[in-house]
Design an enzyme around this catalytic site. Structure first.
Site, PDB file in Angstrom:
ATOM      1  N   ASN A 131      33.977  47.578  31.982  1.00 18.38           N
ATOM      2  CA  ASN A 131      34.735  47.335  30.752  1.00 18.38           C
ATOM      3  C   ASN A 131      36.235  47.569  30.922  1.00 18.38           C
ATOM      4  O   ASN A 131      37.025  47.019  30.155  1.00 18.38           O
ATOM      5  CB  ASN A 131      34.198  48.247  29.639  1.00 18.38           C
ATOM      6  CG  ASN A 131      35.076  48.244  28.404  1.00 18.38           C
ATOM      7  OD1 ASN A 131      35.205  47.229  27.713  1.00 18.38           O
ATOM      8  ND2 ASN A 131      35.718  49.373  28.119  1.00 18.38           N
ATOM      9  N   ARG A 136      29.879  47.442  44.032  1.00 23.58           N
ATOM     10  CA  ARG A 136      29.510  47.790  45.408  1.00 23.58           C
ATOM     11  C   ARG A 136      29.193  49.282  45.526  1.00 23.58           C
ATOM     12  O   ARG A 136      28.329  49.683  46.305  1.00 23.58           O
ATOM     13  CB  ARG A 136      30.622  47.394  46.378  1.00 23.58           C
ATOM     14  CG  ARG A 136      30.781  45.885  46.591  1.00 23.58           C
ATOM     15  CD  ARG A 136      29.480  45.233  47.050  1.00 23.58           C
ATOM     16  NE  ARG A 136      28.900  45.845  48.210  1.00 23.58           N
ATOM     17  CZ  ARG A 136      29.201  45.510  49.470  1.00 23.58           C
ATOM     18  NH1 ARG A 136      30.092  44.553  49.704  1.00 23.58           N
ATOM     19  NH2 ARG A 136      28.617  46.114  50.485  1.00 23.58           N
ATOM     20  N   TYR A 191      46.023  38.238  33.562  1.00 17.34           N
ATOM     21  CA  TYR A 191      44.798  38.775  32.973  1.00 17.34           C
ATOM     22  C   TYR A 191      43.739  37.675  32.855  1.00 17.34           C
ATOM     23  O   TYR A 191      42.575  37.870  33.208  1.00 17.34           O
ATOM     24  CB  TYR A 191      45.141  39.349  31.602  1.00 17.34           C
ATOM     25  CG  TYR A 191      43.988  39.715  30.708  1.00 17.34           C
ATOM     26  CD1 TYR A 191      43.363  40.953  30.816  1.00 17.34           C
ATOM     27  CD2 TYR A 191      43.544  38.830  29.716  1.00 17.34           C
ATOM     28  CE1 TYR A 191      42.317  41.303  29.964  1.00 17.34           C
ATOM     29  CE2 TYR A 191      42.510  39.170  28.863  1.00 17.34           C
ATOM     30  CZ  TYR A 191      41.904  40.408  28.993  1.00 17.34           C
ATOM     31  OH  TYR A 191      40.863  40.741  28.153  1.00 17.34           O
ATOM     32  N   LYS A 230      40.088  37.369  34.584  1.00 16.88           N
ATOM     33  CA  LYS A 230      38.852  37.287  33.803  1.00 16.88           C
ATOM     34  C   LYS A 230      38.043  36.040  34.176  1.00 16.88           C
ATOM     35  O   LYS A 230      36.807  36.065  34.167  1.00 16.88           O
ATOM     36  CB  LYS A 230      39.170  37.283  32.303  1.00 16.88           C
ATOM     37  CG  LYS A 230      39.704  38.609  31.787  1.00 16.88           C
ATOM     38  CD  LYS A 230      38.726  39.757  31.986  1.00 16.88           C
ATOM     39  CE  LYS A 230      39.182  41.020  31.264  1.00 16.88           C
ATOM     40  NZ  LYS A 230      38.258  42.160  31.477  1.00 16.88           N
ATOM     41  N   ILE A 268      36.542  49.742  22.506  1.00 16.16           N
ATOM     42  CA  ILE A 268      35.393  48.940  22.936  1.00 16.16           C
ATOM     43  C   ILE A 268      34.488  49.775  23.832  1.00 16.16           C
ATOM     44  O   ILE A 268      33.261  49.748  23.689  1.00 16.16           O
ATOM     45  CB  ILE A 268      35.858  47.667  23.657  1.00 16.16           C
ATOM     46  CG1 ILE A 268      36.659  46.784  22.697  1.00 16.16           C
ATOM     47  CG2 ILE A 268      34.662  46.889  24.210  1.00 16.16           C
ATOM     48  CD1 ILE A 268      37.289  45.562  23.355  1.00 16.16           C
ATOM     49  N   ASP A 321      39.671  56.226  38.672  1.00 11.65           N
ATOM     50  CA  ASP A 321      40.563  55.085  38.830  1.00 11.65           C
ATOM     51  C   ASP A 321      39.712  53.974  39.426  1.00 11.65           C
ATOM     52  O   ASP A 321      39.357  54.016  40.606  1.00 11.65           O
ATOM     53  CB  ASP A 321      41.717  55.442  39.762  1.00 11.65           C
ATOM     54  CG  ASP A 321      42.658  54.261  40.021  1.00 11.65           C
ATOM     55  OD1 ASP A 321      42.355  53.140  39.548  1.00 11.65           O
ATOM     56  OD2 ASP A 321      43.669  54.458  40.717  1.00 11.65           O
TER      57      ASP A 321
END
Length: 258
Positions: A85, A118, A148, A152, A15, A59
């Site tokens: 992403n 930020r 997860y 989200k 993706i 990271d």
């Protein structure tokens, strides 16, 4: 004239690569940020010339790394787009979710987007740029992977927070919520279960699953001037899954009504 820059995190995956490829149509440089340096470099080479696709080991759960990412991006040109992403899902059920898994999934799927935003906040203010967060249909309904999914769901709210608080600076923030995406991970499942895609398709009104390019095209639209008046929204890219499940609709249509 300053070169325009897009940042894509988790860019080494299917993706992420598709998003980077699509954003290269509207940006001079795409910074491919990924925790796997060699995979990011491979993706960058596959996508095009080094002056247009720049790989960087990041990271995204590290405040220091995201700050370094912002510094590198600023040195490349005017940062116009940030795509959060990077993400991953671990335990399928709540029962199997340990505190460590919960924290890890929250850190990667929610806190990382906050840290990345930020880090580039001032750069986006200067360009009146755009943020696109890659969420999931899991953040809109219960489809498993609880940690997860909760992260989200939080990412969707974070998207609205940025849209409302930073709109006065000209920054737009939107989210894309994919359904099942045909990535290498799903191809691996298909290798052991040839019917996996057929089983998944029956739940989707369009009778297919999402392609990485479908997600990338949605990101490209939301990051572009075509979406200049759109902010704070979640765009499902799910072949109709969240509109209603096709198999259930068919079942009810065949039943008696009173």
């Amino acid at each position: 004239m300053s070169r325009s820059v897009a940042i894509v995190t988790g860019a080494a995956g299917d993706i992420g690569r598709a998003i980077a490829r699509r954003l290269a149509e509207d940006h001079d440089i795409v910074l491919l940020a990924d925790i796997d340096a060699s995979a990011a470099e491979e993706a960058a080479r596959a996508l095009g010339p080094a002056e247009r696709f720049v790989a960087l080991k990041v990271d995204v759960t590290s405040e220091a790394d995201t700050a370094s990412m912002a510094k590198v991006a600023a040195g490349l040109g005017v940062v116009r787009t940030l795509v959060n992403n990077a993400g991953a899902a671990r335990a399928v059920s709540l029962h199997d979710t340990t505190p460590e898994i919960w924290r890890a999934d929250t850190a990667l799927n929610l806190e990382a987007a906050f840290l990345c935003f930020r880090a580039v906040e001032d750069l986006l203010k200067a360009s009146q740029g755009s943020v696109v967060n890659i969420a999931s249909v899991n953040g809109m309904a219960v489809f498993g992977h609880p940690a997860y999914s909760a992260a989200k769901a939080g990412l969707l709210h974070f998207t609205r927070l940025v849209a409302v608080e930073y709109g006065k600076f000209g920054i737009r923030a939107n989210a894309v919520a994919p359904g099942t995406v045909r990535t290498q991970a799903w191809e691996a499942r298909a290798a052991s279960n040839p019917n996996v895609f057929e089983e998944a398709r029956r739940w989707y009104p369009l009778r297919r699953v999402v392609d990485p390019a479908d997600v990338a095209n949605a990101v490209g639209f939301l990051a572009s001037p075509l979406a200049g008046a759109i902010t704070g929204v979640c765009l499902p890219v799910d072949c109709g899954l969240t509109a209603g499940q096709a198999e259930l609709a068919h079942t009810f249509s065949q039943s008696d009504h009173y």
